[in-house]
Design an enzyme around this catalytic site. Structure first.
Site, PDB file in Angstrom:
ATOM      1  N   SER A 199     -36.783   2.723  -6.329  1.00  0.00           N
ATOM      2  CA  SER A 199     -37.555   2.743  -5.078  1.00  0.00           C
ATOM      3  C   SER A 199     -37.274   3.990  -4.265  1.00  0.00           C
ATOM      4  CB  SER A 199     -37.215   1.518  -4.237  1.00  0.00           C
ATOM      5  OG  SER A 199     -37.489   0.338  -4.961  1.00  0.00           O
TER       6      SER A 199
ATOM      7  N   HIS B 168     -38.525   3.472   3.050  1.00  0.00           N
ATOM      8  CA  HIS B 168     -39.618   2.502   3.201  1.00  0.00           C
ATOM      9  C   HIS B 168     -39.616   1.956   4.623  1.00  0.00           C
ATOM     10  CE1 HIS B 168     -39.510   2.837  -1.141  1.00  0.00           C
ATOM     11  NE2 HIS B 168     -40.656   2.173  -1.224  1.00  0.00           N
TER      12      HIS B 168
ATOM     13  N   GLU C 249     -25.456  -4.768   0.428  1.00  0.00           N
ATOM     14  CA  GLU C 249     -25.651  -3.619   1.310  1.00  0.00           C
ATOM     15  C   GLU C 249     -24.456  -3.401   2.235  1.00  0.00           C
ATOM     16  OE1 GLU C 249     -27.790  -6.108   0.866  1.00  0.00           O
ATOM     17  OE2 GLU C 249     -29.566  -5.201  -0.058  1.00  0.00           O
TER      18      GLU C 249
ATOM     19  N   PHE D 247     -32.984  -3.432   5.842  1.00  0.00           N
ATOM     20  CA  PHE D 247     -31.681  -3.988   5.470  1.00  0.00           C
ATOM     21  C   PHE D 247     -30.544  -3.107   5.999  1.00  0.00           C
ATOM     22  CE2 PHE D 247     -34.035  -5.405   1.379  1.00  0.00           C
ATOM     23  CZ  PHE D 247     -34.705  -6.384   2.084  1.00  0.00           C
TER      24      PHE D 247
END
Lengths: 325, 299
Positions: free
Chosen positions: A49, A121, A70, A95
């Site tokens: 991604s 993103h 994360e 996130f």
């Protein structure tokens, strides 16, 4: 078994050919490593991604796959930085900024570790994946954390310039970046200086102050409005922190209206940052904040969302015209 | 060139004849006593503090800093030193006197403990205190910080160990288990976690608050080598830590569950949950000092 698929079909690991600026992050880090900088990179199950798969192939010993953890990734990045490396850790902005906020504050920013946090993103660019994947609070959160710089680049060339220009910056940086589909604003490249905005012009009627993806639409809106006889300017405020206050103050002296444009909640983000400067040091311009109006964004394909929230060129032009009138 | 502060860093638990000498054991017992006494002294400045959280891990501190870890006196930033991280950062009051004793900062700083502008507060701060390898305060981050240090070291082909002291209440934090998974997955065999299993946390018994047993099976299931030891038996504890550090054949990270008594050494504090945080008036502090001076803790 041979699979006969049409040329229109694609699978996720082929995403690079569908997202022209996606390799920017990876290529910039490869160039920095080639040049001898002690950079490392990590991600949380998103190497395709964010394009770091390219870096991972080129420099496997410098790449860390953290899996879907994360918070562990951010705290570990701070630990890595204590050993003298410069870690770039990347995951979806929603996130990174919200789930890992406390790890960013305590382990990275308070401890002054030169970690590069790559929130990709961002904004509403994940379209129909929904609210969980939209990041419209990250600027507000990140810019309230002391020692942490906040950078929102307009396109691939700007991101490339920003990554290279800041490699030796001694404190941590949050990079708010798009998803690799962002249209190019700076085809011939651009110079990046942290804390120094790119001024495309100051308009007597309106100066638009934008950051990130909407800079492209704002530039088109400026050009179209100027062609129609209005006086419109644009400031690409890629450094949201440290903020180029001088550019804002000058625009407030020469423009009737300052229009901030962001794919973020109008509370606390770029519009909020500009409002704080104008309230204390402004020279007369009226402020209009344009963005997500303290609500959860709808789901739709990204282009439909940008149209709906008037964050594309047509939308920004319309908002500007409404306020000129 | 040996960089160890103390000799004898390569003992194996399987070879019992290589246990600590009587002299080494007496030295470490004296250091553990020093840590308890200094904790009393510093908390008398703050007038509130975590006595019992230090008393449960005083032997762990002593074994690590005065025997097991590779350190250089007076050189807190020595690049290849072993790292120490504290998930249970609230026991820092027991760490600061050690760091001063090792010449990492002026012992006079200790007098400023918790006073306005002091580098020394209830939790360790790497930005202010030489010798603190990473800050803590929010429970659950330290194992991840240690994972990162060893990933950075591996890329740079540097060889040091990271010892991470975790509270048993800390086992309730999800991030600990993210870090545990990643450490095992990345084969960080030079990561040694020590769980101070004193059985209590702020709100009461750990296993009444949120049950964590069977703890050894959990760590084993997460891919770690696991040992259990009496955390007050300096002979067994130090021997085990030496062996864990020296074992270069191990591919897994190592978890040592140290069974301890919260408040160890002061009978009315032991296993009394209210003493997680508290203060001893001058008269009681003097008695506690007397007790510590007259006690040899051996298990």
């Amino acid at each position: 078994m041979t699979q006969l698929l049409s040329k229109d079909s694609w699978q996720y690991r082929e995403i690079n050919r569908r997202a022209p600026s996606l390799p920017t992050l990876s290529n910039a880090l490869i160039a920095l490593a080639d040049a001898g900088h002690p950079v490392m990179a990590g991600t949380a199950d998103l190497q395709y991604s964010n394009g770091l798969s390219g870096f991972a192939q080129r420099y496997p010993e410098r790449f860390v796959q953290f899996g879907i953890s994360e918070q562990n990734m951010v705290s570990a990045a701070a630990g890595m930085a204590t050993t003298g490396v410069i870690p770039y850790v990347a995951t979806f902005a929603s996130f990174l900024a919200l789930l890992c906020c406390e790890q960013i504050r305590m382990d990275v920013a308070y401890c002054k570790q030169p970690v590069r946090l790559i929130g990709h993103h961002t904004g509403i660019s994940l379209g129909f994946y929904g609210t969980s994947h939209h990041a419209t609070e990250d600027i507000a959160i990140m810019r309230s954390i002391a020692n942490l710089a906040v950078v929102s680049t307009a396109d691939g060339p700007a991101l490339d310039a920003a990554l290279r220009a800041t490699v030796d910056y001694p404190l941590p940086i949050y990079f708010r970046i798009h998803r690799g589909h962002d249209p190019v604003v700076y085809e011939d490249g651009v110079a990046f200086e942290l804390g120094k905005a790119i001024v495309h012009g100051i308009g007597k009627d309106i100066t638009i102050i934008a950051a990130g993806y909407p800079v492209h639409g704002a530039k088109r809106a400026m050009e179209e409005l100027n062609a129609a006889g209005h006086s419109v300017g644009l400031i690409d405020m890629h450094s949201i922190k440290p903020l180029d206050e001088d550019a804002i103050i000058e625009a407030s002296a020469r423009s009737k209206i300052i229009l901030t444009v962001e794919e973020h909640n109008i509370l606390g983000g770029l519009g909020g940052a500009v409002a704080e400067v104008l309230a204390e040091k402004g020279r007369g311009a009226r402020l209009v904040r344009h963005g997500i109006r303290d609500e959860y964004s709808l789901i739709a394909p990204p282009t439909h969302l940008y149209r709906h929230y008037r964050l594309d060129g047509d939308g920004i032009r319309a908002v500007a015209l409404e306020n000129i009138a | 060139m040996s960089m160890r502060q103390n000799p004898g860093g390569h003992l194996s638990v399987a070879r019992s004849h290589e246990l600590l000498s009587g002299e080494q054991l007496a030295f470490l017992q004296e250091r553990a006593r020093f840590i308890r006494l200094e904790t009393l002294r510093l908390i008398s400045i703050a007038k509130v503090g975590h006595y019992t959280s230090v008393f449960s891990c005083a032997e762990i501190f002593a074994a690590l800093y005065y025997d097991v870890m590779r350190l250089r006196k007076g050189e807190p930033a020595f690049a290849d030193r072993d790292r120490f991280l504290m998930g249970k950062g609230h026991a820092a009051v027991g760490l600061f006197p050690i760091l001063a004793d090792l010449g990492f900062f002026d012992p006079a700083w200790l007098e400023s403990y918790t006073r306005l502008g002091s580098p020394l507060g209830d939790h360790p701060d790497m930005t202010k205190v030489p010798g603190v390898d990473f800050s803590s305060g929010s429970i659950g981050h330290a194992l991840s910080n240690g994972v990162g240090m060893l990933l950075g070291a591996r890329f740079q082909q540097r060889d040091f160990n990271a010892f991470v002291l975790l509270g048993d209440g800390e086992m309730q934090e999800g991030q600990v288990w993210e870090a545990a998974l990643s450490a095992a997955s990345h084969n960080l065999s030079n990561l040694i976690a020590i769980v101070d299993r004193n059985g209590y946390q702020l709100d009461g018994k750990v296993d009444d608050v949120i049950a964590i047993e069977p703890l050894d099976e959990k760590w084993r299931a997460f891919g770690w080598e696991v040992h259990t030891v009496d955390g007050h038996d300096l002979e067994a504890l130090t021997t085990l830590l030496r062996a864990a550090k020296a074992d270069r054949a191990r591919t897994k990270p190592c978890c040592i569950i140290a069974r301890t008594v919260k408040g160890k050494g002061i009978d009315y504090m032991e296993t009394e949950p209210g003493w997680h945080l508290g203060y001893l008036g001058a008269e009681d502090e003097a008695k506690a000092r007397e007790t510590i001076l007259n006690t040899v803790i051996s298990q």
